[in-house]
Design a protein around this motif. Structure first.
Motif, mmCIF file in Angstrom:
data_model
loop_
_atom_site.group_PDB
_atom_site.id
_atom_site.type_symbol
_atom_site.label_atom_id
_atom_site.label_comp_id
_atom_site.label_asym_id
_atom_site.label_seq_id
_atom_site.Cartn_x
_atom_site.Cartn_y
_atom_site.Cartn_z
ATOM 1 N N MET A 81 31.092 75.894 20.320
ATOM 2 C CA MET A 81 32.366 76.590 20.139
ATOM 3 C C MET A 81 33.327 76.431 21.316
ATOM 4 O O MET A 81 34.472 76.838 21.227
ATOM 5 N N THR A 82 32.881 75.866 22.418
ATOM 6 C CA THR A 82 33.733 75.695 23.590
ATOM 7 C C THR A 82 34.305 74.285 23.629
ATOM 8 O O THR A 82 33.609 73.323 23.363
ATOM 9 N N THR A 83 35.572 74.183 23.980
ATOM 10 C CA THR A 83 36.198 72.890 24.212
ATOM 11 C C THR A 83 36.072 72.584 25.694
ATOM 12 O O THR A 83 36.462 73.393 26.531
ATOM 13 N N SER A 84 35.499 71.432 26.023
ATOM 14 C CA SER A 84 35.311 71.036 27.416
ATOM 15 C C SER A 84 36.436 70.087 27.824
ATOM 16 O O SER A 84 36.711 69.118 27.127
ATOM 17 N N VAL A 85 37.075 70.391 28.944
ATOM 18 C CA VAL A 85 38.214 69.621 29.436
ATOM 19 C C VAL A 85 37.900 69.128 30.842
ATOM 20 O O VAL A 85 37.295 69.838 31.637
ATOM 21 N N GLY A 86 38.306 67.911 31.134
ATOM 22 C CA GLY A 86 38.102 67.365 32.473
ATOM 23 C C GLY A 86 39.036 66.208 32.753
ATOM 24 O O GLY A 86 39.872 65.847 31.929
ATOM 25 N N ARG A 87 38.862 65.629 33.921
ATOM 26 C CA ARG A 87 39.666 64.498 34.376
ATOM 27 C C ARG A 87 41.160 64.812 34.331
ATOM 28 O O ARG A 87 41.971 63.998 33.927
ATOM 29 N N LEU A 88 41.519 66.017 34.768
ATOM 30 C CA LEU A 88 42.920 66.416 34.790
ATOM 31 C C LEU A 88 43.675 65.656 35.871
ATOM 32 O O LEU A 88 43.189 65.520 36.990
ATOM 33 N N ARG A 89 44.857 65.199 35.518
ATOM 34 C CA ARG A 89 45.702 64.489 36.480
ATOM 35 C C ARG A 89 47.144 64.592 35.999
ATOM 36 O O ARG A 89 47.411 64.766 34.808
ATOM 37 N N PRO A 90 48.092 64.491 36.911
ATOM 38 C CA PRO A 90 49.502 64.560 36.515
ATOM 39 C C PRO A 90 49.901 63.354 35.678
ATOM 40 O O PRO A 90 49.361 62.264 35.841
ATOM 41 N N ASP A 91 50.836 63.572 34.776
ATOM 42 C CA ASP A 91 51.382 62.503 33.953
ATOM 43 C C ASP A 91 52.838 62.306 34.369
ATOM 44 O O ASP A 91 53.663 63.204 34.204
ATOM 45 N N GLU A 92 53.140 61.163 34.907
ATOM 46 C CA GLU A 92 54.473 60.876 35.436
ATOM 47 C C GLU A 92 55.516 60.739 34.328
ATOM 48 O O GLU A 92 56.714 60.806 34.593
ATOM 49 N N LEU A 93 55.119 60.547 33.095
ATOM 50 C CA LEU A 93 56.050 60.341 31.996
ATOM 51 C C LEU A 93 56.844 61.601 31.663
ATOM 52 O O LEU A 93 57.996 61.531 31.273
ATOM 53 N N TRP A 94 56.222 62.772 31.822
ATOM 54 C CA TRP A 94 56.854 64.050 31.483
ATOM 55 C C TRP A 94 57.079 64.869 32.744
ATOM 56 O O TRP A 94 56.343 64.741 33.725
ATOM 57 N N VAL A 95 58.059 65.753 32.708
ATOM 58 C CA VAL A 95 58.400 66.569 33.882
ATOM 59 C C VAL A 95 57.217 67.407 34.343
ATOM 60 O O VAL A 95 56.880 67.429 35.516
ATOM 61 N N HIS A 96 56.577 68.085 33.440
ATOM 62 C CA HIS A 96 55.404 68.910 33.766
ATOM 63 C C HIS A 96 54.171 68.351 33.069
ATOM 64 O O HIS A 96 53.301 69.100 32.616
ATOM 65 N N GLY A 97 54.097 67.028 32.981
ATOM 66 C CA GLY A 97 53.041 66.367 32.232
ATOM 67 C C GLY A 97 51.664 66.507 32.860
ATOM 68 O O GLY A 97 51.515 66.601 34.073
ATOM 69 N N LEU A 98 50.669 66.525 32.006
ATOM 70 C CA LEU A 98 49.279 66.631 32.439
ATOM 71 C C LEU A 98 48.428 65.788 31.497
ATOM 72 O O LEU A 98 48.518 65.931 30.272
ATOM 73 N N ARG A 99 47.625 64.925 32.050
ATOM 74 C CA ARG A 99 46.684 64.122 31.259
ATOM 75 C C ARG A 99 45.291 64.695 31.453
ATOM 76 O O ARG A 99 44.940 65.146 32.538
ATOM 77 N N PHE A 100 44.508 64.643 30.389
ATOM 78 C CA PHE A 100 43.138 65.137 30.475
ATOM 79 C C PHE A 100 42.322 64.572 29.332
ATOM 80 O O PHE A 100 42.861 64.030 28.372
ATOM 81 N N VAL A 101 41.011 64.720 29.442
ATOM 82 C CA VAL A 101 40.073 64.327 28.398
ATOM 83 C C VAL A 101 39.421 65.611 27.905
ATOM 84 O O VAL A 101 39.084 66.488 28.693
ATOM 85 N N LEU A 102 39.246 65.712 26.585
ATOM 86 C CA LEU A 102 38.564 66.895 26.071
ATOM 87 C C LEU A 102 37.499 66.494 25.064
ATOM 88 O O LEU A 102 37.590 65.454 24.423
ATOM 89 N N VAL A 103 36.490 67.345 24.961
ATOM 90 C CA VAL A 103 35.402 67.160 24.008
ATOM 91 C C VAL A 103 35.253 68.470 23.242
ATOM 92 O O VAL A 103 35.184 69.543 23.834
ATOM 93 N N SER A 104 35.224 68.355 21.922
ATOM 94 C CA SER A 104 35.038 69.511 21.066
ATOM 95 C C SER A 104 34.101 69.099 19.934
ATOM 96 O O SER A 104 34.155 67.970 19.463
ATOM 97 N N HIS A 105 33.263 69.994 19.489
ATOM 98 C CA HIS A 105 32.312 69.691 18.418
ATOM 99 C C HIS A 105 33.027 69.873 17.081
ATOM 100 O O HIS A 105 33.299 70.998 16.655
ATOM 101 N N ASN A 106 33.337 68.782 16.406
ATOM 102 C CA ASN A 106 34.144 68.825 15.192
ATOM 103 C C ASN A 106 33.506 69.592 14.046
ATOM 104 O O ASN A 106 34.198 70.260 13.285
ATOM 105 N N THR A 107 32.197 69.498 13.875
ATOM 106 C CA THR A 107 31.578 70.176 12.737
ATOM 107 C C THR A 107 31.246 71.629 13.021
ATOM 108 O O THR A 107 30.930 72.380 12.099
ATOM 109 N N LYS A 108 31.326 72.042 14.260
ATOM 110 C CA LYS A 108 31.092 73.456 14.578
ATOM 111 C C LYS A 108 32.433 74.155 14.772
ATOM 112 O O LYS A 108 32.879 74.901 13.915
ATOM 113 N N MET A 109 33.101 73.925 15.904
ATOM 114 C CA MET A 109 34.378 74.582 16.155
ATOM 115 C C MET A 109 35.440 74.090 15.176
ATOM 116 O O MET A 109 36.304 74.840 14.753
#
Length: 87
Positions: free
Chosen positions: A40-68
């Motif tokens: 049921m938890t979404t895991s987020v990591g590898r956060l880094r700024p995104d230069e394309l947007w003013v307050h942009g943020l890039r990240f990777v997330l993992v979520s269990h599709n058949t549960k959550m």
């Protein structure tokens, strides 16, 4: 992201943390993180700024599709609708 609960924290099927933020640059990993809090938890990591947007943020997330995303997510939605008087 760590503090966000989506207003669902008090529901019976809600996970302890809706979003888990990892500081490890190699996380999230699907085999390790997909079943966090019973899937049921979404895991987020590898956060880094995104230069394309003013307050942009890039990240990777993992979520269990058949549960959550389906079974337990539908249960959580039904609990929220009941709490808010829609059912």
């Amino acid at each position: 992201m760590r503090a966000w609960d989506g207003g669902l924290a008090a529901l019976p099927s809600a996970p302890r943390h809706m979003i888990t933020v990892h500081d490890d640059p190699f996380r999230p990993q699907p085999r390790i993180d997909r079943d966090a809090d019973g899937g049921m938890t979404t895991s987020v990591g590898r956060l880094r700024p995104d230069e394309l947007w003013v307050h942009g943020l890039r990240f990777v997330l993992v979520s269990h599709n058949t549960k959550m995303g389906a079974a337990k997510g539908a249960l959580l939605l039904a609990e929220a609708l009941d709490r808010d008087g829609y059912l």
